[in-house]
Scaffold this motif. Structure first.
Motif, PDB file in Angstrom:
ATOM      1  N   ASP A 102       0.826  -1.209   0.000  1.00 14.14           N
ATOM      2  CA  ASP A 102       0.000   0.000   0.000  1.00 14.14           C
ATOM      3  C   ASP A 102       0.863   1.263   0.000  1.00 14.14           C
ATOM      4  O   ASP A 102       0.535   2.248  -0.668  1.00 14.14           O
ATOM      5  N   GLN A 103       1.973   1.232   0.748  1.00 15.48           N
ATOM      6  CA  GLN A 103       2.855   2.396   0.794  1.00 15.48           C
ATOM      7  C   GLN A 103       3.426   2.713  -0.581  1.00 15.48           C
ATOM      8  O   GLN A 103       3.407   3.860  -1.038  1.00 15.48           O
ATOM      9  N   LEU A 104       3.918   1.693  -1.267  1.00 10.78           N
ATOM     10  CA  LEU A 104       4.483   1.899  -2.595  1.00 10.78           C
ATOM     11  C   LEU A 104       3.393   2.197  -3.624  1.00 10.78           C
ATOM     12  O   LEU A 104       3.607   2.977  -4.562  1.00 10.78           O
ATOM     13  N   GLU A 105       2.231   1.599  -3.443  1.00  8.75           N
ATOM     14  CA  GLU A 105       1.130   1.817  -4.376  1.00  8.75           C
ATOM     15  C   GLU A 105       0.742   3.295  -4.428  1.00  8.75           C
ATOM     16  O   GLU A 105       0.592   3.879  -5.510  1.00  8.75           O
ATOM     17  N   THR A 106       0.606   3.909  -3.266  1.00 13.19           N
ATOM     18  CA  THR A 106       0.192   5.314  -3.221  1.00 13.19           C
ATOM     19  C   THR A 106       1.341   6.257  -3.556  1.00 13.19           C
ATOM     20  O   THR A 106       1.216   7.128  -4.427  1.00 13.19           O
ATOM     21  N   ASN A 107       2.467   6.095  -2.867  1.00  8.65           N
ATOM     22  CA  ASN A 107       3.547   7.081  -2.977  1.00  8.65           C
ATOM     23  C   ASN A 107       4.296   7.004  -4.304  1.00  8.65           C
ATOM     24  O   ASN A 107       4.847   8.009  -4.758  1.00  8.65           O
ATOM     25  N   VAL A 108       4.346   5.816  -4.904  1.00  8.83           N
ATOM     26  CA  VAL A 108       5.081   5.659  -6.168  1.00  8.83           C
ATOM     27  C   VAL A 108       4.127   5.515  -7.351  1.00  8.83           C
ATOM     28  O   VAL A 108       4.132   6.324  -8.272  1.00  8.83           O
ATOM     29  N   PHE A 109       3.281   4.503  -7.316  1.00 11.38           N
ATOM     30  CA  PHE A 109       2.424   4.255  -8.468  1.00 11.38           C
ATOM     31  C   PHE A 109       1.341   5.325  -8.620  1.00 11.38           C
ATOM     32  O   PHE A 109       1.004   5.710  -9.743  1.00 11.38           O
ATOM     33  N   GLY A 110       0.815   5.819  -7.499  1.00  7.80           N
ATOM     34  CA  GLY A 110      -0.167   6.901  -7.597  1.00  7.80           C
ATOM     35  C   GLY A 110       0.421   8.121  -8.280  1.00  7.80           C
ATOM     36  O   GLY A 110      -0.227   8.771  -9.105  1.00  7.80           O
ATOM     37  N   LEU A 111       1.651   8.434  -7.936  1.00  4.60           N
ATOM     38  CA  LEU A 111       2.378   9.541  -8.577  1.00  4.60           C
ATOM     39  C   LEU A 111       2.640   9.238 -10.052  1.00  4.60           C
ATOM     40  O   LEU A 111       2.511  10.110 -10.922  1.00  4.60           O
ATOM     41  N   LEU A 112       2.988   7.992 -10.343  1.00  2.00           N
ATOM     42  CA  LEU A 112       3.294   7.606 -11.727  1.00  2.00           C
ATOM     43  C   LEU A 112       2.078   7.744 -12.626  1.00  2.00           C
ATOM     44  O   LEU A 112       2.184   8.222 -13.763  1.00  2.00           O
TER      45      LEU A 112
END
Length: 271
Positions: A102-112
């Motif tokens: 969830d942390q990577l999903e929001t902070n990285v993929f959400g931004l991507l």
């Protein structure tokens, strides 16, 4: 000339402060949030200059749709500010699989997703500015924030690469790297892993270093962001706060010393 600004994570903290600053000076703002009730005050004050859009940045299709809605509504997008994100508190061992994802999903993929969605629009315009809200913890690390650190290091690598890829299209990229600020990032917005007693000493040492003087005042940041979007040649990186630069210089000096110390071994490995 008034700009059209698209801001993710505008329900509170930096996102809402910056949205208000842009609106106050006459810009048009697209503000996304999971709960649009958090934007009612801005909508009542600034009317049609604000386009609120409900958005979960983890949803790629919804992110693309939101960007298209904003473009159709205002006719252009001059600046994208990827501000949505949160902090996961806990040691590496403590993080559950779901918490880590969830942390990577929001902070990285959400931004991507928002970044990918806006590039074709800015490319067609021949101009645009993508601002990625990273952190000083995208350059250095703190214990107890390992997954957050990792997410911001990913944002740094992604965005530095992006800057080289889109420069020829007239698109600028800036990584905004705040040190600690007194937002609710460490409060209501944060997630905490299930603790393990073995790390109590590590967490106590971490807490002891978190003193009030290291935190900046969020209300002081809008002037810097306004200046950033108005400059003709924006920097790739911009710290926010007085702690980030001296801290980073100290850590990088230590890294360089280690690399120099082991350079003979490294060169020998070249073959």
């Amino acid at each position: 000339m008034a700009k059209t600004i698209f801001i993710t994570g505008a329900s509170r903290g930096f996102g809402k402060l910056w949205a208000a600053a842009f609106l106050e000076r006459g810009d048009q703002v697209v503000a996304t949030a999971r709960n649009l009730d958090t934007l009612k005050d801005l909508q009542q004050q600034y009317g049609d200059a604000l386009l609120p859009i409900q958005l979960d940045v983890n949803n790629r299709a919804a992110s693309f749709a939101a960007v298209q809605q904003a473009y159709k509504h205002f006719g252009r997008i001059d600046v994208l500010i990827n501000n949505a994100g949160y902090g996961l508190f806990g040691t590496i061992e403590e993080a559950s699989e779901q918490e880590a994802r969830d942390q990577l999903e929001t902070n990285v993929f959400g931004l991507l997703w928002a970044t990918q969605a806006v590039i074709p629009i800015m490319r067609a315009q021949g101009k645009g500015h993508i601002i990625q809200v990273s952190s000083v913890l995208g350059l250095i690390t703190l214990p107890v924030l390992g997954l957050y650190n990792a997410s911001k290091w990913a944002v740094e690598g992604l965005s530095e690469t992006l800057a080289a890829e889109v420069k020829g299209f007239g698109i600028d990229v800036t990584l905004v790297e705040p040190n600690g600020f007194t937002t609710d990032w460490g409060g209501a917005s944060a997630v905490h892993s299930q603790p393990l007693a073995v790390y109590e000493g590590v967490k106590a040492a971490f807490a002891a270093g978190v003193t009030p003087d290291i935190f900046g005042n969020p209300a002081a940041t809008p002037a810097a962001i306004l200046k950033l979007v108005d400059t003709a040649n924006p920097p790739l990186r911009l710290f926010l706060g007085k702690v980030a630069l001296p801290w980073t210089k100290q850590v990088y000096a230590e890294r360089l010393a280690t690399w120099e110390e082991w350079d003979e071994v490294a060169v020998a490995a070249h073959g």
